[in-house]
Design a protein around this motif. Sequence first.
Motif, PDB file in Angstrom:
ATOM      1  N   ALA A 190      37.845  32.888  65.998  1.00  0.00           N
ATOM      2  CA  ALA A 190      39.020  32.367  66.698  1.00  0.00           C
ATOM      3  C   ALA A 190      40.249  33.188  66.311  1.00  0.00           C
ATOM      4  O   ALA A 190      40.301  33.786  65.228  1.00  0.00           O
ATOM      5  N   ASP A 191      41.263  33.215  67.188  1.00  0.00           N
ATOM      6  CA  ASP A 191      42.428  34.077  66.975  1.00  0.00           C
ATOM      7  C   ASP A 191      43.533  33.422  66.157  1.00  0.00           C
ATOM      8  O   ASP A 191      44.146  34.061  65.316  1.00  0.00           O
ATOM      9  N   ARG A 192      43.801  32.158  66.422  1.00  0.00           N
ATOM     10  CA  ARG A 192      44.831  31.463  65.655  1.00  0.00           C
ATOM     11  C   ARG A 192      44.545  29.966  65.645  1.00  0.00           C
ATOM     12  O   ARG A 192      43.683  29.482  66.392  1.00  0.00           O
ATOM     13  N   ALA A 193      45.262  29.268  64.751  1.00  0.00           N
ATOM     14  CA  ALA A 193      44.959  27.857  64.538  1.00  0.00           C
ATOM     15  C   ALA A 193      46.235  27.027  64.489  1.00  0.00           C
ATOM     16  O   ALA A 193      47.320  27.523  64.163  1.00  0.00           O
ATOM     17  N   ILE A 194      46.068  25.749  64.819  1.00  0.00           N
ATOM     18  CA  ILE A 194      47.165  24.778  64.749  1.00  0.00           C
ATOM     19  C   ILE A 194      46.653  23.569  63.977  1.00  0.00           C
ATOM     20  O   ILE A 194      45.616  22.996  64.330  1.00  0.00           O
ATOM     21  N   LEU A 195      47.354  23.197  62.916  1.00  0.00           N
ATOM     22  CA  LEU A 195      47.015  22.003  62.145  1.00  0.00           C
ATOM     23  C   LEU A 195      48.084  20.951  62.373  1.00  0.00           C
ATOM     24  O   LEU A 195      49.265  21.189  62.119  1.00  0.00           O
ATOM     25  N   PRO A 238      40.666   8.151  68.608  1.00  0.00           N
ATOM     26  CA  PRO A 238      40.555   9.085  69.736  1.00  0.00           C
ATOM     27  C   PRO A 238      41.750   9.110  70.678  1.00  0.00           C
ATOM     28  O   PRO A 238      42.126  10.184  71.155  1.00  0.00           O
ATOM     29  N   LEU A 239      42.351   7.952  70.962  1.00  0.00           N
ATOM     30  CA  LEU A 239      43.483   7.946  71.889  1.00  0.00           C
ATOM     31  C   LEU A 239      44.660   8.726  71.317  1.00  0.00           C
ATOM     32  O   LEU A 239      45.304   9.510  72.033  1.00  0.00           O
ATOM     33  N   ALA A 240      44.946   8.544  70.022  1.00  0.00           N
ATOM     34  CA  ALA A 240      46.042   9.285  69.388  1.00  0.00           C
ATOM     35  C   ALA A 240      45.725  10.776  69.365  1.00  0.00           C
ATOM     36  O   ALA A 240      46.594  11.615  69.636  1.00  0.00           O
ATOM     37  N   VAL A 241      44.472  11.112  69.058  1.00  0.00           N
ATOM     38  CA  VAL A 241      44.056  12.522  69.056  1.00  0.00           C
ATOM     39  C   VAL A 241      44.226  13.119  70.450  1.00  0.00           C
ATOM     40  O   VAL A 241      44.750  14.230  70.611  1.00  0.00           O
ATOM     41  N   ALA A 242      43.791  12.377  71.466  1.00  0.00           N
ATOM     42  CA  ALA A 242      43.886  12.871  72.845  1.00  0.00           C
ATOM     43  C   ALA A 242      45.344  13.071  73.259  1.00  0.00           C
ATOM     44  O   ALA A 242      45.667  14.043  73.962  1.00  0.00           O
ATOM     45  N   LYS A 243      46.223  12.174  72.849  1.00  0.00           N
ATOM     46  CA  LYS A 243      47.646  12.315  73.193  1.00  0.00           C
ATOM     47  C   LYS A 243      48.248  13.563  72.545  1.00  0.00           C
ATOM     48  O   LYS A 243      49.022  14.295  73.180  1.00  0.00           O
ATOM     49  N   ILE A 244      47.893  13.810  71.284  1.00  0.00           N
ATOM     50  CA  ILE A 244      48.390  15.004  70.605  1.00  0.00           C
ATOM     51  C   ILE A 244      47.820  16.259  71.267  1.00  0.00           C
ATOM     52  O   ILE A 244      48.541  17.238  71.516  1.00  0.00           O
ATOM     53  N   LEU A 245      46.535  16.225  71.576  1.00  0.00           N
ATOM     54  CA  LEU A 245      45.915  17.376  72.244  1.00  0.00           C
ATOM     55  C   LEU A 245      46.535  17.628  73.614  1.00  0.00           C
ATOM     56  O   LEU A 245      46.724  18.779  74.015  1.00  0.00           O
ATOM     57  N   ALA A 246      46.869  16.544  74.322  1.00  0.00           N
ATOM     58  CA  ALA A 246      47.523  16.699  75.634  1.00  0.00           C
ATOM     59  C   ALA A 246      48.861  17.412  75.480  1.00  0.00           C
ATOM     60  O   ALA A 246      49.234  18.248  76.317  1.00  0.00           O
ATOM     61  N   GLU A 301      51.842  22.660  75.851  1.00  0.00           N
ATOM     62  CA  GLU A 301      52.581  23.736  75.187  1.00  0.00           C
ATOM     63  C   GLU A 301      51.865  25.082  75.312  1.00  0.00           C
ATOM     64  O   GLU A 301      52.495  26.118  75.560  1.00  0.00           O
ATOM     65  N   GLU A 302      50.542  25.076  75.142  1.00  0.00           N
ATOM     66  CA  GLU A 302      49.772  26.321  75.110  1.00  0.00           C
ATOM     67  C   GLU A 302      49.281  26.767  76.490  1.00  0.00           C
ATOM     68  O   GLU A 302      48.982  27.937  76.699  1.00  0.00           O
ATOM     69  N   PRO A 318      52.528  14.751  64.110  1.00  0.00           N
ATOM     70  CA  PRO A 318      52.537  13.975  65.361  1.00  0.00           C
ATOM     71  C   PRO A 318      53.951  13.757  65.893  1.00  0.00           C
ATOM     72  O   PRO A 318      54.152  13.677  67.109  1.00  0.00           O
ATOM     73  N   GLU A 319      54.915  13.659  64.971  1.00  0.00           N
ATOM     74  CA  GLU A 319      56.307  13.453  65.393  1.00  0.00           C
ATOM     75  C   GLU A 319      56.823  14.628  66.215  1.00  0.00           C
ATOM     76  O   GLU A 319      57.679  14.448  67.104  1.00  0.00           O
ATOM     77  N   ASP A 320      56.308  15.822  65.953  1.00  0.00           N
ATOM     78  CA  ASP A 320      56.714  16.998  66.735  1.00  0.00           C
ATOM     79  C   ASP A 320      56.341  16.844  68.205  1.00  0.00           C
ATOM     80  O   ASP A 320      56.964  17.441  69.084  1.00  0.00           O
ATOM     81  N   PHE A 321      55.320  16.033  68.469  1.00  0.00           N
ATOM     82  CA  PHE A 321      54.856  15.824  69.840  1.00  0.00           C
ATOM     83  C   PHE A 321      55.223  14.438  70.364  1.00  0.00           C
ATOM     84  O   PHE A 321      54.866  14.077  71.486  1.00  0.00           O
ATOM     85  N   GLY A 322      55.928  13.648  69.532  1.00  0.00           N
ATOM     86  CA  GLY A 322      56.334  12.306  69.957  1.00  0.00           C
ATOM     87  C   GLY A 322      55.172  11.338  70.117  1.00  0.00           C
ATOM     88  O   GLY A 322      55.212  10.457  70.985  1.00  0.00           O
ATOM     89  N   VAL A 323      54.154  11.472  69.269  1.00  0.00           N
ATOM     90  CA  VAL A 323      52.965  10.624  69.379  1.00  0.00           C
ATOM     91  C   VAL A 323      52.876   9.688  68.183  1.00  0.00           C
ATOM     92  O   VAL A 323      53.021  10.120  67.028  1.00  0.00           O
TER      93      VAL A 323
END
Length: 252
Positions: free
Chosen positions: A80-85, A98-106, A111-112, A208-213
């Motif tokens: 993989a080229d780069r990562a986000i934690l 899962p719902l919180a994970v999905a919201k952050i992934l959304a 963004e990407e 998560p706060e960076d994404f408002g989740v």
Amino acid sequence: MKVLVPVKRVIDYNVKVRVKADGSGVDLANVKMSMNPFDEIAVEEAIRLKEAGKASEVIVVSIGVKQSQETLRTALAMGADRAILVTAAEDVHTDIEPLAVAKILAAVVKEEEPGLVICGKQAIDNDLNATGQMLAALTGFAQATNANNLEVEEGSATVAREVDGGLQTIKVTLPAIVTTDLRLNEPRYASLPNIMKAKKKPLDEKTPEDFGVDVAPRLEVVTTAEPAERAAGVMVGSVDELVAKLKETGAL
């Protein structure tokens, strides 16, 4: 085309899981952790797409504790080229739902702007099999679950997926969410030179706060218990005795 792959840190599949004495959860003390096997397959598939010239960049993202950096570095070492934690918990026993994970992934998808998101179909620690479908609903992307084979073309992807009784082949328009089954591929081992190179690849840290989740739990684990021990077998002397025993146990 960018390919985004979510990965999760779970107990290694070779480890025998121990339940805490009070039944409050699984004991993670001194337990080997590794990348979820379904996610490892997803990373491998994304790397193969890049090697085939179908993808320009592979981005891996993990949502959980700080120690998930190790899982991301493994993915980077694979290719993989780069990562986000996204650090969403301090306690390793906290499982982000899962719902919180999905919201952050959304939010990460927004963004990407990847052309394809490849997820493991489920995590082996909770077996919920929900995040990929929730992410598709939140993003409005097409989805193909339980992928057995994946072919990416200009603007679309053809997916053979495992269903009851056989395989179903569908074609989805990109961008899309694809979840991987075990038979999609065989993940590669990271070589020592690539492990060293992975330490220098970019890894962005967010919250998560960076994404408002809000990742506050909506579910409560009431109790956790180990499976009941299997009863000893019984030797029978004839078919009639076997049928009688099966009737006694309710198997017939």
